[in-house]
Motif scaffolding. Sequence first.
Motif, PDB file in Angstrom:
ATOM      1  N   TYR A   1      13.242  13.503  -9.666  1.00  0.00           N
ATOM      2  CA  TYR A   1      12.885  12.417  -8.743  1.00  0.00           C
ATOM      3  C   TYR A   1      14.143  11.903  -8.045  1.00  0.00           C
ATOM      4  CZ  TYR A   1      11.032   8.064  -6.877  1.00  0.00           C
ATOM      5  OH  TYR A   1      10.663   7.056  -6.024  1.00  0.00           O
ATOM      6  N   PHE A   2      13.971  11.479  -6.792  1.00  0.00           N
ATOM      7  CA  PHE A   2      15.093  11.002  -5.994  1.00  0.00           C
ATOM      8  C   PHE A   2      14.941   9.503  -5.761  1.00  0.00           C
ATOM      9  CE2 PHE A   2      14.460  15.463  -5.232  1.00  0.00           C
ATOM     10  CZ  PHE A   2      15.731  15.956  -5.482  1.00  0.00           C
TER      11      PHE A   2
ATOM     12  N   HIS B   1      10.474  -1.332  -6.308  1.00  0.00           N
ATOM     13  CA  HIS B   1       9.581  -0.175  -6.404  1.00  0.00           C
ATOM     14  C   HIS B   1      10.279   1.014  -7.051  1.00  0.00           C
ATOM     15  CE1 HIS B   1       6.904   3.093  -5.276  1.00  0.00           C
ATOM     16  NE2 HIS B   1       7.883   3.653  -4.590  1.00  0.00           N
ATOM     17  N   LYS B   2      11.506   1.302  -6.622  1.00  0.00           N
ATOM     18  CA  LYS B   2      12.237   2.424  -7.195  1.00  0.00           C
ATOM     19  C   LYS B   2      12.449   2.235  -8.699  1.00  0.00           C
ATOM     20  CE  LYS B   2      12.908   5.174  -3.663  1.00  0.00           C
ATOM     21  NZ  LYS B   2      12.293   6.524  -3.630  1.00  0.00           N
ATOM     22  N   LEU B   3      12.732   1.025  -9.111  1.00  0.00           N
ATOM     23  CA  LEU B   3      12.907   0.747 -10.537  1.00  0.00           C
ATOM     24  C   LEU B   3      11.589   0.950 -11.299  1.00  0.00           C
ATOM     25  CD1 LEU B   3      15.214  -2.400 -10.366  1.00  0.00           C
ATOM     26  CD2 LEU B   3      15.818  -0.147 -11.292  1.00  0.00           C
ATOM     27  N   THR B   4      10.484   0.564 -10.681  1.00  0.00           N
ATOM     28  CA  THR B   4       9.173   0.777 -11.290  1.00  0.00           C
ATOM     29  C   THR B   4       8.887   2.267 -11.452  1.00  0.00           C
ATOM     30  OG1 THR B   4       8.280  -1.283 -10.412  1.00  0.00           O
ATOM     31  CG2 THR B   4       6.690   0.412 -11.026  1.00  0.00           C
ATOM     32  N   VAL B   5       9.212   3.035 -10.426  1.00  0.00           N
ATOM     33  CA  VAL B   5       9.009   4.483 -10.487  1.00  0.00           C
ATOM     34  C   VAL B   5       9.867   5.094 -11.594  1.00  0.00           C
ATOM     35  CG1 VAL B   5       9.325   6.659  -9.265  1.00  0.00           C
ATOM     36  CG2 VAL B   5       8.327   4.712  -8.071  1.00  0.00           C
ATOM     37  N   GLU B   6      11.125   4.707 -11.661  1.00  0.00           N
ATOM     38  CA  GLU B   6      12.011   5.231 -12.699  1.00  0.00           C
ATOM     39  C   GLU B   6      11.456   4.927 -14.091  1.00  0.00           C
ATOM     40  OE1 GLU B   6      16.025   3.966 -12.277  1.00  0.00           O
ATOM     41  OE2 GLU B   6      16.298   4.860 -10.296  1.00  0.00           O
TER      42      GLU B   6
ATOM     43  N   ALA C   1       0.821  -1.206   0.000  1.00  0.00           N
ATOM     44  CA  ALA C   1       0.000   0.000   0.000  1.00  0.00           C
ATOM     45  C   ALA C   1       0.858   1.260   0.000  1.00  0.00           C
ATOM     46  CB  ALA C   1      -0.943   0.002   1.199  1.00  0.00           C
ATOM     47  N   GLU C   2       2.005   1.214   0.685  1.00  0.00           N
ATOM     48  CA  GLU C   2       2.889   2.376   0.727  1.00  0.00           C
ATOM     49  C   GLU C   2       3.477   2.659  -0.656  1.00  0.00           C
ATOM     50  OE1 GLU C   2       3.407   4.432   3.299  1.00  0.00           O
ATOM     51  OE2 GLU C   2       1.870   3.262   4.336  1.00  0.00           O
ATOM     52  N   PHE C   3       3.868   1.616  -1.369  1.00  0.00           N
ATOM     53  CA  PHE C   3       4.417   1.786  -2.711  1.00  0.00           C
ATOM     54  C   PHE C   3       3.332   2.257  -3.689  1.00  0.00           C
ATOM     55  CE2 PHE C   3       7.097  -1.865  -1.044  1.00  0.00           C
ATOM     56  CZ  PHE C   3       8.150  -1.048  -0.666  1.00  0.00           C
ATOM     57  N   GLU C   4       2.153   1.682  -3.566  1.00  0.00           N
ATOM     58  CA  GLU C   4       1.052   2.066  -4.451  1.00  0.00           C
ATOM     59  C   GLU C   4       0.659   3.525  -4.243  1.00  0.00           C
ATOM     60  OE1 GLU C   4      -1.886  -0.808  -3.413  1.00  0.00           O
ATOM     61  OE2 GLU C   4      -0.764  -2.487  -4.287  1.00  0.00           O
ATOM     62  N   ARG C   5       0.728   3.988  -2.997  1.00  0.00           N
ATOM     63  CA  ARG C   5       0.395   5.380  -2.708  1.00  0.00           C
ATOM     64  C   ARG C   5       1.358   6.334  -3.421  1.00  0.00           C
ATOM     65  NH1 ARG C   5       0.633   4.973   2.368  1.00  0.00           N
ATOM     66  NH2 ARG C   5      -1.558   4.449   2.659  1.00  0.00           N
ATOM     67  N   GLU C   6       2.652   5.999  -3.406  1.00  0.00           N
ATOM     68  CA  GLU C   6       3.616   6.865  -4.082  1.00  0.00           C
ATOM     69  C   GLU C   6       3.403   6.855  -5.593  1.00  0.00           C
ATOM     70  OE1 GLU C   6       8.399   7.459  -4.883  1.00  0.00           O
ATOM     71  OE2 GLU C   6       7.763   6.167  -3.226  1.00  0.00           O
ATOM     72  N   ILE C   7       3.164   5.691  -6.186  1.00  0.00           N
ATOM     73  CA  ILE C   7       2.928   5.602  -7.626  1.00  0.00           C
ATOM     74  C   ILE C   7       1.702   6.420  -8.019  1.00  0.00           C
ATOM     75  CG2 ILE C   7       2.191   4.058  -9.475  1.00  0.00           C
ATOM     76  CD1 ILE C   7       5.069   3.707  -9.036  1.00  0.00           C
TER      77      ILE C   7
END
Length: 222
Positions: free
Chosen positions: A59-60, A78-83, A36-42
């Motif tokens: 983005y950091f 998660h970071k790779l998904t965001v990138e 849920a924490e990762f989904e919230r950021e996405i």
Amino acid sequence: MIIGNGILANALRLYDKEDVIFFASGVSNSLEKNPAEFEREIALLKSVISQNADKKLVYFSTCSIYDPSKSGSPYVLHKLTVEKTIAEQCSSFVIFRVGNAVGRGGNPNTLINFLKNSIVSENKLTIHSNARRILIGTDDIAAFVAKHIQDLNNEIINLAYPYQYSLPEILVQLENHLVKNADYESVDEGSFYNIEFDNFTIDYFEGLSPDEYLKKLYSSYL
């Protein structure tokens, strides 16, 4: 425009710009496992991108992406998904993969905060003598980004003081700063991974030795 209210977001406020989105919000705990924490950021990121299509996004991310021992961790994935999301959806962006950030306050589980609190509380530590860590102060992250934001576009930049600190090095200087000895034992464990830094990063820290940079971090933030 700054998204976030943590230690990095606060450091960026001196350099706020209307035509740049500094995305400094989301999951900062590298041990986080809650989807849920990762989904919230996405979700927040996609919303910000859709509402600010004409602005550059900063983005950091994290240098832990290069660590083979963490390649399967939820945080790194998660970071790779965001990138990937940023690269696909933003017309103009810069991704900074940062080392262990040191700032005022913040997460007590970050490396320096954890070591400092352990020394002050007289908790016994186990130090992996072969481990190495890269560090950077949040003020340096903000100042570097402000200095070079116009030079960079659609790039991924590794950002940290370009030196691999051993944990004993970090601990000895911290003991000196706190004027208090740590209770610890060293074990013959740990590893490190190589990270390449571009000339912008190397030049930014030119003339500052590893010991001097540690002293600067401790005097500025602890």
